[in-house]
Design a protein around this motif. Sequence first.
Motif, PDB file in Angstrom:
ATOM      1  N   ILE A   1       0.882  -1.339  -0.170  1.00  0.00           N
ATOM      2  CA  ILE A   1      -0.044  -0.088  -0.050  1.00  0.00           C
ATOM      3  C   ILE A   1       0.802   1.235  -0.012  1.00  0.00           C
ATOM      4  CG2 ILE A   1      -1.904   1.379   0.941  1.00  0.00           C
ATOM      5  CD1 ILE A   1      -2.298  -1.402   2.591  1.00  0.00           C
ATOM      6  N   ALA A   2       0.620   2.015  -0.940  1.00  0.00           N
ATOM      7  CA  ALA A   2       1.461   3.496  -1.201  1.00  0.00           C
ATOM      8  C   ALA A   2       0.501   4.565  -1.274  1.00  0.00           C
ATOM      9  CB  ALA A   2       2.336   3.370  -2.307  1.00  0.00           C
ATOM     10  N   VAL A   3       1.046   5.632  -0.538  1.00  0.00           N
ATOM     11  CA  VAL A   3       0.191   6.790  -0.650  1.00  0.00           C
ATOM     12  C   VAL A   3       1.323   7.856  -1.246  1.00  0.00           C
ATOM     13  CG1 VAL A   3      -0.539   8.584   0.641  1.00  0.00           C
ATOM     14  CG2 VAL A   3      -1.069   6.379   1.427  1.00  0.00           C
ATOM     15  N   TRP A   4       0.863   8.637  -2.241  1.00  0.00           N
ATOM     16  CA  TRP A   4       1.500   9.421  -2.922  1.00  0.00           C
ATOM     17  C   TRP A   4       0.995  10.700  -2.809  1.00  0.00           C
ATOM     18  CZ3 TRP A   4       6.131   7.766  -4.969  1.00  0.00           C
ATOM     19  CH2 TRP A   4       6.358   6.425  -5.316  1.00  0.00           C
ATOM     20  N   GLN A   5       2.087  11.973  -2.604  1.00  0.00           N
ATOM     21  CA  GLN A   5       1.604  13.259  -2.303  1.00  0.00           C
ATOM     22  C   GLN A   5       1.080  13.648  -3.884  1.00  0.00           C
ATOM     23  OE1 GLN A   5       3.263  16.054   0.209  1.00  0.00           O
ATOM     24  NE2 GLN A   5       4.615  14.469   1.361  1.00  0.00           N
ATOM     25  N   GLU A   6       0.286  14.828  -3.630  1.00  0.00           N
ATOM     26  CA  GLU A   6      -0.403  15.374  -4.606  1.00  0.00           C
ATOM     27  C   GLU A   6       0.642  16.316  -5.566  1.00  0.00           C
ATOM     28  OE1 GLU A   6      -4.011  18.569  -5.368  1.00  0.00           O
ATOM     29  OE2 GLU A   6      -2.633  19.027  -3.540  1.00  0.00           O
ATOM     30  N   ARG A   7       0.784  16.108  -7.006  1.00  0.00           N
ATOM     31  CA  ARG A   7       1.627  16.965  -7.593  1.00  0.00           C
ATOM     32  C   ARG A   7       1.053  18.288  -8.291  1.00  0.00           C
ATOM     33  NH1 ARG A   7       5.461  15.792  -5.213  1.00  0.00           N
ATOM     34  NH2 ARG A   7       6.813  16.590  -6.695  1.00  0.00           N
ATOM     35  N   HIS A   8       1.854  19.196  -8.471  1.00  0.00           N
ATOM     36  CA  HIS A   8       1.185  20.372  -9.031  1.00  0.00           C
ATOM     37  C   HIS A   8       2.264  21.007  -9.563  1.00  0.00           C
ATOM     38  CE1 HIS A   8      -0.566  24.654  -9.264  1.00  0.00           C
ATOM     39  NE2 HIS A   8      -1.785  23.907  -8.811  1.00  0.00           N
ATOM     40  N   ILE A   9       1.917  21.865 -10.746  1.00  0.00           N
ATOM     41  CA  ILE A   9       2.952  22.550 -11.624  1.00  0.00           C
ATOM     42  C   ILE A   9       3.740  23.497 -10.886  1.00  0.00           C
ATOM     43  CG2 ILE A   9       1.277  24.222 -12.362  1.00  0.00           C
ATOM     44  CD1 ILE A   9       2.764  24.017 -15.186  1.00  0.00           C
ATOM     45  N   THR A  10       3.098  24.329  -9.999  1.00  0.00           N
ATOM     46  CA  THR A  10       3.818  25.289  -9.121  1.00  0.00           C
ATOM     47  C   THR A  10       4.826  24.890  -8.128  1.00  0.00           C
ATOM     48  OG1 THR A  10       2.043  25.505  -7.463  1.00  0.00           O
ATOM     49  CG2 THR A  10       2.039  26.831  -9.429  1.00  0.00           C
TER      50      THR A  10
ATOM     51  N   TYR B   1       1.669   0.670  10.180  1.00  0.00           N
ATOM     52  CA  TYR B   1       1.763   2.027  10.344  1.00  0.00           C
ATOM     53  C   TYR B   1       2.893   2.554   9.685  1.00  0.00           C
ATOM     54  CZ  TYR B   1       1.939   6.796  12.285  1.00  0.00           C
ATOM     55  OH  TYR B   1       2.139   8.227  12.398  1.00  0.00           O
ATOM     56  N   SER B   2       2.854   3.761   8.703  1.00  0.00           N
ATOM     57  CA  SER B   2       3.917   4.345   7.956  1.00  0.00           C
ATOM     58  C   SER B   2       4.126   5.379   8.648  1.00  0.00           C
ATOM     59  CB  SER B   2       3.736   4.264   6.583  1.00  0.00           C
ATOM     60  OG  SER B   2       4.797   4.897   5.632  1.00  0.00           O
ATOM     61  N   THR B   3       5.283   5.859   9.252  1.00  0.00           N
ATOM     62  CA  THR B   3       5.399   7.116   9.780  1.00  0.00           C
ATOM     63  C   THR B   3       5.179   8.431   8.835  1.00  0.00           C
ATOM     64  OG1 THR B   3       7.931   6.878   9.592  1.00  0.00           O
ATOM     65  CG2 THR B   3       6.828   6.235  11.704  1.00  0.00           C
TER      66      THR B   3
ATOM     67  N   GLY C   1       6.262   9.662  -1.626  1.00  0.00           N
ATOM     68  CA  GLY C   1       5.315   8.742  -1.119  1.00  0.00           C
ATOM     69  C   GLY C   1       5.884   7.860  -0.138  1.00  0.00           C
ATOM     70  N   VAL C   2       4.900   7.222   0.637  1.00  0.00           N
ATOM     71  CA  VAL C   2       5.055   6.354   1.942  1.00  0.00           C
ATOM     72  C   VAL C   2       4.711   5.334   1.584  1.00  0.00           C
ATOM     73  CG1 VAL C   2       5.548   8.151   3.568  1.00  0.00           C
ATOM     74  CG2 VAL C   2       3.227   7.493   3.274  1.00  0.00           C
ATOM     75  N   SER C   3       4.789   4.098   2.146  1.00  0.00           N
ATOM     76  CA  SER C   3       4.170   2.844   1.702  1.00  0.00           C
ATOM     77  C   SER C   3       4.275   1.793   3.058  1.00  0.00           C
ATOM     78  CB  SER C   3       4.875   2.016   0.703  1.00  0.00           C
ATOM     79  OG  SER C   3       6.188   1.776   0.657  1.00  0.00           O
ATOM     80  N   VAL C   4       3.744   0.692   2.966  1.00  0.00           N
ATOM     81  CA  VAL C   4       3.863  -0.192   3.830  1.00  0.00           C
ATOM     82  C   VAL C   4       3.492  -1.728   3.036  1.00  0.00           C
ATOM     83  CG1 VAL C   4       3.156   0.883   5.803  1.00  0.00           C
ATOM     84  CG2 VAL C   4       1.466  -0.365   4.408  1.00  0.00           C
ATOM     85  N   GLU C   5       4.193  -2.716   3.584  1.00  0.00           N
ATOM     86  CA  GLU C   5       3.848  -4.206   3.029  1.00  0.00           C
ATOM     87  C   GLU C   5       3.793  -5.059   4.001  1.00  0.00           C
ATOM     88  OE1 GLU C   5       6.829  -5.370  -0.403  1.00  0.00           O
ATOM     89  OE2 GLU C   5       8.110  -4.104   0.628  1.00  0.00           O
TER      90      GLU C   5
END
Length: 507
Positions: free
Chosen positions: A127-136, A173-175, A181-185
Motif C-alpha cells: 500500500i502506497a500513498v503519493w503526495q499531490e503533484r502540482h505545476i507550481t 503504520y507508516s510514519t 510517497g510512503v508505503s507499507v508491505e
Amino acid sequence: APHAYGILDVREVPVNSSTVRLVKIRNPWGQIAPRTWKGKWGKDSDAWTPELQKELGVINSSGVLMDDPMSIFWMAFEDVKEYFSQVEICRVHLGWNEVRGVAWLASALGPGQAFDLTVQYRTNVDIAVWQERHITREGALGARCTNIDVGLAVMRARGSGDDGFVQYELIDYSTRSFDDGVSVEVILEGGYVYRLVPLCMGLLLSSEPRQVTLAVHSLQPVELRKVDSSWREVASAACNGTQKRGKRWSHHRYPDLTYWHQFEPGGCIFMVENRSSRSVAVQADASDSAGCISSRGDFGVVARVPPQRRRIILALAFSPGCARASASIQPQLVPLEMGPSEDASDSSSVHMCLPLVPTGWRDGSIPLPLQFQALHSGSATSNSGSSPLPAPTISRGPVPAPLPSPAGRDLEVPEQRATMFTEDDVELAEAIRLSLASQGGSGRMAKAIPSSGLSWCGSSPRNLEEKARLEKRTKELFATFRHQGMAPNEAAARASEEASRGNTGAG
C-alpha cells in the motif's frame, strides 16, 4: 535539484589493480540540462581510458559518443552517496492486482477522507500513498520542496469501546514523511474490511487542503472504496501509530500515567495515556522547536486527560521548504485546575479523547467480535454499513467411494452436506492429516467434510480409536488457537504439532 535522477546502470570495473563501483545516471531534463556532473568520472574526467569507455558503452568502436554527455553521466558510488540524499527502488509486482483512489487529507476544513479495503482471502499487499503533484511545486531549478508530512495507518474495526463508538486496532503504520510517497508491505488476513487512513498534521490549521493518491497492489483481488473519515478515526490512527512506533515512559510518581513520544521524519507526536481513576492535567512545551507547525497553533498547551482515556496532546510537523527544523516537546504534570474543563478539541480534532486499547488485543485473549468477522462467517457487514460479504469458498471434488479396511469392514464416508469450504476448513483438514502422518498412520483421507467429521481407513479398531482421539484433539486445539486470533495456517500447524506431541506422551 527538486527532482529525481534516473539510474541507468551500475557496474564494477577493475581500475589500477582495484575495483571501482560506478553508477550511470540520467538527468530528466535531457539535452536541455543546463549543467552536468564535473567530478571524477564525469564527461571531462581524466580517469577515463578509451578501453574503459568502450567497455561501459560511453563510446563505440569508432570513438563516437553514444549518449548526450550533459544529461547522461557516470559517477563513483562514493560520490553518489555524498551528493544524493536517497535512492528509491521501484517494486514491480508482476501479475499482482492493482486498485487506486484519490482522497483529501485532514485539514481545517474537516477530517478528510479514508478508504475501506475489503480482503476476501489472506494476501500480501503493498500500500502506497503519493503526495499531490502540482505545476507550481514541480520543478523549476532552484525551487524548494513543498511536500508536506504524510503517513498512513492500516486499521481494522475491533468492536465498540466503552463510549459506544467503533474502536480500531492498528495493523501497520507508516510514519509521516516528506517523501513523495510512503508505503507499507503487510500480509492481511482474509475476511475483513480494513480502514486505510492517510495522516497529515501540517494541514490541520490550513484552509488549503491537499489530496493524496493511494495505490494498493495485492496478490489476491481486493476491493477499495473511498469513504468520509472522522476525527475519531484520525485520532485513532495517530494514537495507535504513536503507541506502535513511539517511545514510552511512566511518570515517576504516577505509574498509571504513561507518556508517549513519536519522532518521525515529518515531525513529532506527544500522547498521554491515563490508566488511573482520576483526571489529570498535562502541560506540553514545544517552544524550543524550530521550523515546525503546531497542531494547536500554539507551542505551549495544557490539556486534561480523563480517567481511562488517551489523547494526542500536541503534534508537530516540519514546515515545508524549511532549511532547518527540529522538534522538541517537554511534558509536565500540572494541577488539574490549570487544564480547561471544556475543550473544543474534545470532539472535533485529532486531540479528542479515546478509550484505552484493551491489553487482550495484543496477547490474543480477546477474540475478534463476530460482527466484524465479515467474511469468515459470511454474515457480518463492514463498519461503514455495506451489505453482507460472501464467504470465501473452495470447491472440492466428488466424495470417493467407501474404502475397505484390512479387517474386512467398510468405513462409511459421511454424507456430503456441502461442496464449499472455508479457509479454516481446508487448514483444519491438513492439520489432522499431518497429525496422523506424524503418528505413523497412513495419512490417507477418505474425505474432509468439516460439518460431518473425517473418515479414515485403519488397520484395526484400536488404530481407529487412536485416530479418532487424535482428530478430536486436533480440532479442539485448532478451534482454541483460532479463537485467540491466530491465522488459519498458523493455527493448523500448531494444532498438528501439539496434538501429535500429546498423543505420543499419552502412549
